[in-house]
Scaffold this motif. Structure first.
Motif, PDB file in Angstrom:
ATOM      1  N   LEU A  20      27.414 -38.758  27.618  1.00 27.27           N
ATOM      2  CA  LEU A  20      27.217 -39.223  26.414  1.00 27.27           C
ATOM      3  C   LEU A  20      26.841 -40.513  26.092  1.00 27.27           C
ATOM      4  CD1 LEU A  20      30.446 -37.276  24.763  1.00 27.27           C
ATOM      5  CD2 LEU A  20      28.309 -36.237  25.511  1.00 27.27           C
ATOM      6  N   SER A  21      26.087 -40.824  25.213  1.00 26.19           N
ATOM      7  CA  SER A  21      25.451 -41.952  24.781  1.00 26.19           C
ATOM      8  C   SER A  21      25.658 -42.417  23.176  1.00 26.19           C
ATOM      9  CB  SER A  21      24.108 -41.985  25.160  1.00 26.19           C
ATOM     10  OG  SER A  21      23.688 -41.973  26.280  1.00 26.19           O
ATOM     11  N   CYS A  22      25.906 -43.642  23.050  1.00 25.13           N
ATOM     12  CA  CYS A  22      26.254 -43.944  21.638  1.00 25.13           C
ATOM     13  C   CYS A  22      25.336 -45.262  21.296  1.00 25.13           C
ATOM     14  CB  CYS A  22      27.734 -43.996  21.311  1.00 25.13           C
ATOM     15  SG  CYS A  22      27.831 -44.692  19.518  1.00 25.13           S
ATOM     16  N   THR A  23      24.483 -45.094  20.694  1.00 23.73           N
ATOM     17  CA  THR A  23      23.435 -46.451  20.456  1.00 23.73           C
ATOM     18  C   THR A  23      24.139 -47.005  18.936  1.00 23.73           C
ATOM     19  OG1 THR A  23      21.748 -45.380  21.492  1.00 23.73           O
ATOM     20  CG2 THR A  23      21.287 -47.162  19.816  1.00 23.73           C
ATOM     21  N   ALA A  24      24.486 -48.148  19.166  1.00 29.57           N
ATOM     22  CA  ALA A  24      24.978 -49.052  18.098  1.00 29.57           C
ATOM     23  C   ALA A  24      24.185 -49.845  17.333  1.00 29.57           C
ATOM     24  CB  ALA A  24      26.221 -49.625  18.118  1.00 29.57           C
ATOM     25  N   SER A  25      24.056 -50.352  16.054  1.00 27.74           N
ATOM     26  CA  SER A  25      23.602 -51.182  15.388  1.00 27.74           C
ATOM     27  C   SER A  25      24.374 -51.652  14.105  1.00 27.74           C
ATOM     28  CB  SER A  25      22.151 -50.570  14.652  1.00 27.74           C
ATOM     29  OG  SER A  25      22.399 -49.582  13.886  1.00 27.74           O
ATOM     30  N   TRP A  36      35.495 -43.439  22.362  1.00 29.64           N
ATOM     31  CA  TRP A  36      35.240 -42.170  22.393  1.00 29.64           C
ATOM     32  C   TRP A  36      36.363 -41.305  21.940  1.00 29.64           C
ATOM     33  CZ3 TRP A  36      30.362 -40.408  22.287  1.00 29.64           C
ATOM     34  CH2 TRP A  36      29.413 -41.282  22.992  1.00 29.64           C
ATOM     35  N   PHE A  37      36.310 -40.605  20.945  1.00 32.73           N
ATOM     36  CA  PHE A  37      37.304 -39.616  20.720  1.00 32.73           C
ATOM     37  C   PHE A  37      36.704 -38.238  20.624  1.00 32.73           C
ATOM     38  CE2 PHE A  37      40.393 -42.406  18.758  1.00 32.73           C
ATOM     39  CZ  PHE A  37      40.001 -43.537  18.549  1.00 32.73           C
ATOM     40  N   ARG A  38      37.652 -37.251  20.734  1.00 35.22           N
ATOM     41  CA  ARG A  38      37.143 -35.815  20.630  1.00 35.22           C
ATOM     42  C   ARG A  38      38.052 -35.021  19.520  1.00 35.22           C
ATOM     43  NH1 ARG A  38      38.629 -33.766  26.772  1.00 35.22           N
ATOM     44  NH2 ARG A  38      40.846 -33.583  26.481  1.00 35.22           N
ATOM     45  N   GLN A  39      37.577 -34.033  19.065  1.00 34.81           N
ATOM     46  CA  GLN A  39      38.348 -33.262  18.341  1.00 34.81           C
ATOM     47  C   GLN A  39      37.768 -31.575  18.425  1.00 34.81           C
ATOM     48  OE1 GLN A  39      38.063 -34.044  13.999  1.00 34.81           O
ATOM     49  NE2 GLN A  39      39.989 -33.132  13.574  1.00 34.81           N
ATOM     50  N   TYR A  94      32.684 -34.551  20.225  1.00 33.28           N
ATOM     51  CA  TYR A  94      32.611 -35.997  20.575  1.00 33.28           C
ATOM     52  C   TYR A  94      32.381 -36.794  19.740  1.00 33.28           C
ATOM     53  CZ  TYR A  94      34.747 -34.243  25.119  1.00 33.28           C
ATOM     54  OH  TYR A  94      35.706 -33.810  25.758  1.00 33.28           O
ATOM     55  N   TYR A  95      33.150 -38.003  19.588  1.00 34.57           N
ATOM     56  CA  TYR A  95      32.668 -39.066  18.371  1.00 34.57           C
ATOM     57  C   TYR A  95      32.827 -40.444  19.166  1.00 34.57           C
ATOM     58  CZ  TYR A  95      33.412 -35.242  15.052  1.00 34.57           C
ATOM     59  OH  TYR A  95      33.589 -34.119  14.221  1.00 34.57           O
ATOM     60  N   CYS A  96      31.849 -40.969  18.616  1.00 32.44           N
ATOM     61  CA  CYS A  96      31.978 -42.582  19.123  1.00 32.44           C
ATOM     62  C   CYS A  96      32.424 -43.384  17.994  1.00 32.44           C
ATOM     63  CB  CYS A  96      30.374 -43.058  19.678  1.00 32.44           C
ATOM     64  SG  CYS A  96      30.237 -44.833  19.462  1.00 32.44           S
ATOM     65  N   ALA A  97      33.011 -44.347  18.172  1.00 32.97           N
ATOM     66  CA  ALA A  97      33.611 -45.156  17.010  1.00 32.97           C
ATOM     67  C   ALA A  97      33.880 -46.841  17.480  1.00 32.97           C
ATOM     68  CB  ALA A  97      34.973 -44.784  16.681  1.00 32.97           C
ATOM     69  N   ALA A  98      33.648 -47.540  16.293  1.00 34.29           N
ATOM     70  CA  ALA A  98      33.624 -48.906  16.627  1.00 34.29           C
ATOM     71  C   ALA A  98      34.427 -49.680  15.391  1.00 34.29           C
ATOM     72  CB  ALA A  98      32.397 -49.662  16.382  1.00 34.29           C
ATOM     73  N   GLN A 118      28.279 -39.243  14.250  1.00 37.22           N
ATOM     74  CA  GLN A 118      28.160 -37.955  13.706  1.00 37.22           C
ATOM     75  C   GLN A 118      28.813 -36.951  14.483  1.00 37.22           C
ATOM     76  OE1 GLN A 118      25.626 -39.120  15.126  1.00 37.22           O
ATOM     77  NE2 GLN A 118      24.693 -37.651  16.282  1.00 37.22           N
ATOM     78  N   GLY A 119      28.815 -37.178  15.799  1.00 39.57           N
ATOM     79  CA  GLY A 119      29.500 -36.331  16.899  1.00 39.57           C
ATOM     80  C   GLY A 119      28.483 -35.397  17.610  1.00 39.57           C
TER      81      GLY A 119
END
Length: 125
Positions: A20-25, A36-39, A94-98, A118-119
């Protein structure tokens, strides 16, 4: 304004791998964590892996320890989650969080994060 965009989810067989990738800005804090979280349906959101961007300190949930690896490419502002030896019970969104780093232990909990992607769906069968 922090924006997080996940990608890389999909369907895989038991024992397979996904990254998984999560691009942050828009992150302006000098000390912050990404996680990384998941639900899964009917379950609470749970932490998989958390990374202190400043120190490199990492925490893994027991359920993914030894199978998942969190990492970050600072040049690309992208957080990754390499998932190996996947099991059906890993099926979830799966969700990315910061979040700005305040208390490390609080940042292992989803309620401490204001910034979410957005998951991306991961299905293991």
């Amino acid at each position: 304004h922090v924006q997080l965009v996940e990608s890389g989810g999909g369907s895989v067989q038991t024992g397979g791998s996904l990254k998984l990738s999560c691009t942050a800005s828009g992150i302006t804090a000098t000390r912050y964590c990404m996680a990384w979280f998941r639900q899964a349906p009917g379950k609470e959101r749970e932490e998989n892996a958390t990374l202190d961007i400043g120190t490199g300190t990492i925490h893994y949930a027991d359920s993914v320890q030894g199978r998942f690896t969190i990492s970050k490419d600072n040049k690309k502002n992208t957080l990754y989650l390499q998932m190996d030896s996947l099991k059906p019970e890993d099926t979830a969104m799966y969700y990315c969080a910061a979040e700005r780093l305040t208390n490390w232990y609080l940042l292992l909990k989803p309620t401490s994060y204001k910034n979410w992607g957005q998951g991306t769906q991961v299905t293991v069968s």
